[in-house]
Design a protein around this motif. Structure first.
Motif, PDB file in Angstrom:
ATOM      1  N   ALA A 214       0.820  -1.213   0.000  1.00 57.09           N
ATOM      2  CA  ALA A 214       0.000   0.000   0.000  1.00 57.09           C
ATOM      3  C   ALA A 214       0.852   1.260   0.000  1.00 57.09           C
ATOM      4  O   ALA A 214       0.368   2.343  -0.338  1.00 57.09           O
ATOM      5  N   GLU A 215       2.129   1.125   0.361  1.00 56.46           N
ATOM      6  CA  GLU A 215       2.999   2.296   0.463  1.00 56.46           C
ATOM      7  C   GLU A 215       3.924   2.461  -0.732  1.00 56.46           C
ATOM      8  O   GLU A 215       4.727   3.388  -0.762  1.00 56.46           O
ATOM      9  N   VAL A 216       3.863   1.549  -1.704  1.00 61.18           N
ATOM     10  CA  VAL A 216       4.732   1.647  -2.878  1.00 61.18           C
ATOM     11  C   VAL A 216       3.866   1.857  -4.110  1.00 61.18           C
ATOM     12  O   VAL A 216       2.665   1.569  -4.116  1.00 61.18           O
ATOM     13  N   PRO A 217       4.453   2.377  -5.198  1.00 65.57           N
ATOM     14  CA  PRO A 217       3.673   2.617  -6.417  1.00 65.57           C
ATOM     15  C   PRO A 217       3.098   1.330  -6.996  1.00 65.57           C
ATOM     16  O   PRO A 217       3.625   0.234  -6.794  1.00 65.57           O
ATOM     17  N   TYR A 233       8.812  -7.899 -17.753  1.00 70.08           N
ATOM     18  CA  TYR A 233      10.030  -7.418 -18.389  1.00 70.08           C
ATOM     19  C   TYR A 233       9.877  -5.945 -18.727  1.00 70.08           C
ATOM     20  O   TYR A 233       8.843  -5.532 -19.261  1.00 70.08           O
ATOM     21  N   HIS A 234      10.882  -5.170 -18.416  1.00 69.14           N
ATOM     22  CA  HIS A 234      10.947  -3.774 -18.856  1.00 69.14           C
ATOM     23  C   HIS A 234      12.334  -3.550 -19.439  1.00 69.14           C
ATOM     24  O   HIS A 234      13.317  -3.439 -18.702  1.00 69.14           O
ATOM     25  N   ALA A 235      12.414  -3.492 -20.772  1.00 66.93           N
ATOM     26  CA  ALA A 235      13.705  -3.335 -21.441  1.00 66.93           C
ATOM     27  C   ALA A 235      14.268  -1.930 -21.250  1.00 66.93           C
ATOM     28  O   ALA A 235      15.479  -1.733 -21.319  1.00 66.93           O
ATOM     29  N   ASP A 236      13.390  -0.938 -21.021  1.00 65.42           N
ATOM     30  CA  ASP A 236      13.830   0.439 -20.802  1.00 65.42           C
ATOM     31  C   ASP A 236      12.898   1.065 -19.774  1.00 65.42           C
ATOM     32  O   ASP A 236      11.741   1.377 -20.072  1.00 65.42           O
ATOM     33  N   LEU A 237      13.389   1.223 -18.556  1.00 73.26           N
ATOM     34  CA  LEU A 237      12.535   1.720 -17.483  1.00 73.26           C
ATOM     35  C   LEU A 237      12.061   3.136 -17.720  1.00 73.26           C
ATOM     36  O   LEU A 237      11.022   3.539 -17.186  1.00 73.26           O
ATOM     37  N   ASP A 244       6.292   7.394 -11.818  1.00 76.38           N
ATOM     38  CA  ASP A 244       7.472   8.264 -11.898  1.00 76.38           C
ATOM     39  C   ASP A 244       8.450   7.977 -10.761  1.00 76.38           C
ATOM     40  O   ASP A 244       9.679   8.090 -10.944  1.00 76.38           O
ATOM     41  N   GLN A 245       7.929   7.632  -9.603  1.00 76.54           N
ATOM     42  CA  GLN A 245       8.797   7.357  -8.453  1.00 76.54           C
ATOM     43  C   GLN A 245       9.719   6.173  -8.735  1.00 76.54           C
ATOM     44  O   GLN A 245      10.895   6.181  -8.365  1.00 76.54           O
ATOM     45  N   VAL A 246       9.180   5.147  -9.414  1.00 75.05           N
ATOM     46  CA  VAL A 246       9.984   3.972  -9.749  1.00 75.05           C
ATOM     47  C   VAL A 246      11.054   4.346 -10.768  1.00 75.05           C
ATOM     48  O   VAL A 246      12.223   3.964 -10.635  1.00 75.05           O
ATOM     49  N   ARG A 247      10.675   5.110 -11.791  1.00 72.41           N
ATOM     50  CA  ARG A 247      11.641   5.510 -12.824  1.00 72.41           C
ATOM     51  C   ARG A 247      12.741   6.377 -12.233  1.00 72.41           C
ATOM     52  O   ARG A 247      13.921   6.214 -12.547  1.00 72.41           O
ATOM     53  N   ASP A 248      12.355   7.312 -11.363  1.00 74.01           N
ATOM     54  CA  ASP A 248      13.364   8.198 -10.760  1.00 74.01           C
ATOM     55  C   ASP A 248      14.336   7.419  -9.890  1.00 74.01           C
ATOM     56  O   ASP A 248      15.552   7.649  -9.927  1.00 74.01           O
ATOM     57  N   ALA A 249      13.794   6.492  -9.107  1.00 78.36           N
ATOM     58  CA  ALA A 249      14.671   5.683  -8.242  1.00 78.36           C
ATOM     59  C   ALA A 249      15.612   4.830  -9.074  1.00 78.36           C
ATOM     60  O   ALA A 249      16.795   4.676  -8.743  1.00 78.36           O
ATOM     61  N   ARG A 251      16.710   5.500 -12.128  1.00 78.37           N
ATOM     62  CA  ARG A 251      17.702   6.373 -12.766  1.00 78.37           C
ATOM     63  C   ARG A 251      18.801   6.740 -11.778  1.00 78.37           C
ATOM     64  O   ARG A 251      19.991   6.759 -12.124  1.00 78.37           O
ATOM     65  N   GLU A 252      18.422   7.027 -10.534  1.00 76.10           N
ATOM     66  CA  GLU A 252      19.413   7.395  -9.527  1.00 76.10           C
ATOM     67  C   GLU A 252      20.406   6.265  -9.263  1.00 76.10           C
ATOM     68  O   GLU A 252      21.570   6.505  -8.971  1.00 76.10           O
ATOM     69  N   GLN A 253      19.953   5.023  -9.374  1.00 77.57           N
ATOM     70  CA  GLN A 253      20.819   3.879  -9.101  1.00 77.57           C
ATOM     71  C   GLN A 253      21.494   3.332 -10.352  1.00 77.57           C
ATOM     72  O   GLN A 253      22.202   2.324 -10.276  1.00 77.57           O
ATOM     73  N   GLY A 254      21.275   3.971 -11.487  1.00 75.98           N
ATOM     74  CA  GLY A 254      21.900   3.501 -12.717  1.00 75.98           C
ATOM     75  C   GLY A 254      21.250   2.260 -13.289  1.00 75.98           C
ATOM     76  O   GLY A 254      21.880   1.499 -14.023  1.00 75.98           O
ATOM     77  N   ILE A 255      19.978   2.035 -12.975  1.00 74.67           N
ATOM     78  CA  ILE A 255      19.249   0.870 -13.476  1.00 74.67           C
ATOM     79  C   ILE A 255      18.414   1.283 -14.680  1.00 74.67           C
ATOM     80  O   ILE A 255      17.665   2.267 -14.615  1.00 74.67           O
ATOM     81  N   HIS A 256      18.526   0.528 -15.761  1.00 73.30           N
ATOM     82  CA  HIS A 256      17.804   0.877 -16.981  1.00 73.30           C
ATOM     83  C   HIS A 256      16.879  -0.220 -17.477  1.00 73.30           C
ATOM     84  O   HIS A 256      16.049   0.029 -18.353  1.00 73.30           O
ATOM     85  N   ALA A 257      17.004  -1.427 -16.961  1.00 72.48           N
ATOM     86  CA  ALA A 257      16.125  -2.522 -17.379  1.00 72.48           C
ATOM     87  C   ALA A 257      15.909  -3.448 -16.190  1.00 72.48           C
ATOM     88  O   ALA A 257      16.768  -3.559 -15.306  1.00 72.48           O
ATOM     89  N   VAL A 258      14.749  -4.102 -16.167  1.00 69.78           N
ATOM     90  CA  VAL A 258      14.413  -4.962 -15.039  1.00 69.78           C
ATOM     91  C   VAL A 258      13.611  -6.160 -15.526  1.00 69.78           C
ATOM     92  O   VAL A 258      12.890  -6.085 -16.536  1.00 69.78           O
TER      93      VAL A 258
END
Length: 540
Positions: A214-217, A233-237, A244-249, A251-258
């Motif tokens: 309930a506290e996460v996007p 699968y997300h080839a490009d986050l 937006d919160q997930v994408r920003d987090a 980007r800050e950690q250098g993660i581009h795919a999940v």
């Protein structure tokens, strides 16, 4: 090559038309650099590749078209080339990074060709975009690492002791062997919460955390994989349909795919493996197939571990029940021994005393009933002896005495009126044994010695006690008539004494072996020490 008016040495499209025609027709980017290091010409492919309008491209210092990796020493390298011009690659290796107008820096191969003029050396730089080759190399590299990761995971599956151990190994292998930026395994702990069970790489800071959904996007990949039981699968986050919160987090950690994969145990999703990559497009179709195979292998391992756990639970439950049964037997034995000692044995002793007095009176009188009385007194004595033997079997022994003393006392009693010779050998340490081990070991030895006296017709008996670190070994070997094959069958049928010995050994986590020898029988018992498991038999 002619000289354009006002620009000594500059090629003239009018007089050098053939040169420019060849240059413009080239499918690869071609730029012409003057002796001052400025871009003088470029074909359409160069304009498209660098992303500059032609009017901006022409007149740019060539240093601005070189990637940051080579920018610092490009001027020196260009001077060295001009001092010794010859057709050759830009450097001893044939790769460098170019720099486009949008700031991207693709890998290229640069072949330099000198054109000597009156004004100096012009350089024709022919470029080959290596981006497709690099992408293919990256893909093959990732597939190779993922195959190695799958192999390493199979080894981890064989070594895993439980689910948590397996989860830790999966995450470690994904990062160390697979080359991914981070990994974690999350599992549901309630209808609205996940627990991070294992982490590696960038995700280590999340180890042990509880995630309240309930506290996460919405659409958190791990949660979707668990709740919907589908791969995510997300080839490009940055372009994925995520909060937006997930994408920003990311980007800050250098993660581009999940990628998040459900992990199943007996067809039920029990967790999700989420793997993070530091570049876009990391999870292509071929890699997805490999990683889904990985998730299937983890699922099979979880099922196997769960089966082993259930078997252990059944075995532990059985052992606990057996321990309680033996404990109850010990209590009942003690009660019966006390009753026999306090009533029948005492009364028979008193009866035997009265019969003795009566026998002496009849002997003095010379009564004809004296023989009958003697037979009755003999019967009473035999019954009394049998009851005293029963008491020996029932009594647990002194719980404060050491095992050697207890065994020696048992052997002396068993063979007191027998011609059988016995000996006791002791090896190993003399550390104190747990009470339950000492008393149950004594019960086993007693049973084995009584069997020898009753059935073996042995001349000698050897008792061995060997206490090594973590284990107690007992061995009783006789030279009697041996034991029949039927008695040694599965489950020791038809022989309550052997079955009781086996049960006592197994309840302590040990084992019993009975072997018929050429001359005699050997009973071997192995009992682990310091074992955690079923409740100990305490009885008496």
């Amino acid at each position: 090559m002619s000289t354009e008016e006002g620009r000594p040495g500059r090629p003239d499209r009018g007089t050098d038309g053939m040169f420019f025609a060849v240059m413009d027709a080239a499918a690869t980017p071609v730029v012409l650099v003057d002796p001052a290091g400025v871009v003088a010409e470029g074909n359409d492919s160069a304009v498209a590749f660098f992303g500059y309008p032609r009017e901006e491209l022409l007149g740019l210092p060539v240093d601005e078209l070189v990637g940051t990796e080579h920018a610092a020493d490009h001027a020196r390298l260009r001077e060295e080339y001009v001092a010794d011009p010859a057709p050759r690659p830009f450097r001893s290796h044939d790769r460098l990074r170019a720099r486009r107008r949008d700031g991207s820096e693709p890998w290229v191969q640069a072949m330099l060709t000198p054109v000597e003029t009156e004004a100096g050396v012009w350089v024709v730089a022919t470029l080959q975009d290596l981006t497709p080759r690099r992408a293919e190399e990256q893909r093959l590299h990732e597939l190779t690492r993922s195959s190695l990761m799958l192999s390493s995971l199979n080894q981890a599956v064989l070594r895993a002791r439980d689910a948590d151990d397996l989860f830790r190994e999966v995450c470690r292998v994904a990062v160390d062997e697979g080359g991914f930026a981070g990994a974690w395994v999350a599992r549901p702990v309630s209808a609205g919460a996940l627990e991070v069970a294992a982490t590696a790489g960038l995700m280590d800071s999340w180890a042990g955390r509880r995630i309240e959904l309930a506290e996460v996007p919405d659409r958190l990949p791990s949660a979707v994989a668990i709740l919907e039981a589908v791969p995510v699968y997300h080839a490009d986050l940055q372009t994925a349909e995520l909060h937006d919160q997930v994408r920003d987090a990311a980007r800050e950690q250098g993660i581009h795919a999940v990628m998040a994969l459900p992990l199943r145990c007996r067809s039920e999703v029990v967790a999700a493996l989420t793997i993070y990559a530091d570049h876009r497009g990391a999870f292509d179709e071929a890699l997805r197939v490999l990683l889904e195979d990985l998730a299937d292998n983890v699922g099979h391992a979880l099922t196997s571990l769960d089966s082993a756990r259930r078997l252990d639970e059944v075995a532990a439950h059985r052992s606990t029940l057996l321990a309680r049964l033996l404990d109850a037997q010990e209590v009942e034995r003690a009660r019966i021994a006390a009753d026999v000692h306090d009533d029948p044995v005492q009364e028979l002793a008193a009866l035997d005393l009265r019969l003795g007095l009566l026998r002496r009176r009849l002997e003095a009188e010379g009564s004809a009933t004296l023989d009958d009385l003697r037979r009755v007194q003999g019967m009473v004595a035999a019954v009394t002896g049998g009851l005293r033997e029963l008491l020996f079997e029932l009594e647990p022994g002194n719980s404060d005495a050491d095992l050697v003393t207890l065994v020696r006392g048992a052997a002396e009693h068993v063979f007191e009126a027998s011609s059988t010779r016995w000996s006791l050998e002791q090896a190993g340490s003399e550390d104190d044994l747990p009470v339950q081990v000492r008393l149950q070991a004594l019960r086993i030895v007693k049973e084995a010695l009584i069997n020898v006296r009753k059935h073996a017709r042995a001349g000698t008996v050897l008792i061995r006690l060997d206490q090594a670190p973590g284990v107690l070994r007992l061995e009783i070997e006789d030279d009697g008539r041996g034991i029949g094959a039927a008695t040694l069958g599965p489950g020791l049928p038809g022989h309550r004494g052997l079955a009781s010995m086996r049960d006592r050994a197994e309840v302590l986590g040990g084992s019993l072996e009975v072997a018929g020898l050429e001359h005699g029988t050997r009973v071997r018992v192995t009992l682990p020490l310091g074992r955690s498991g079923p409740a100990p038999v305490t009885g008496t």
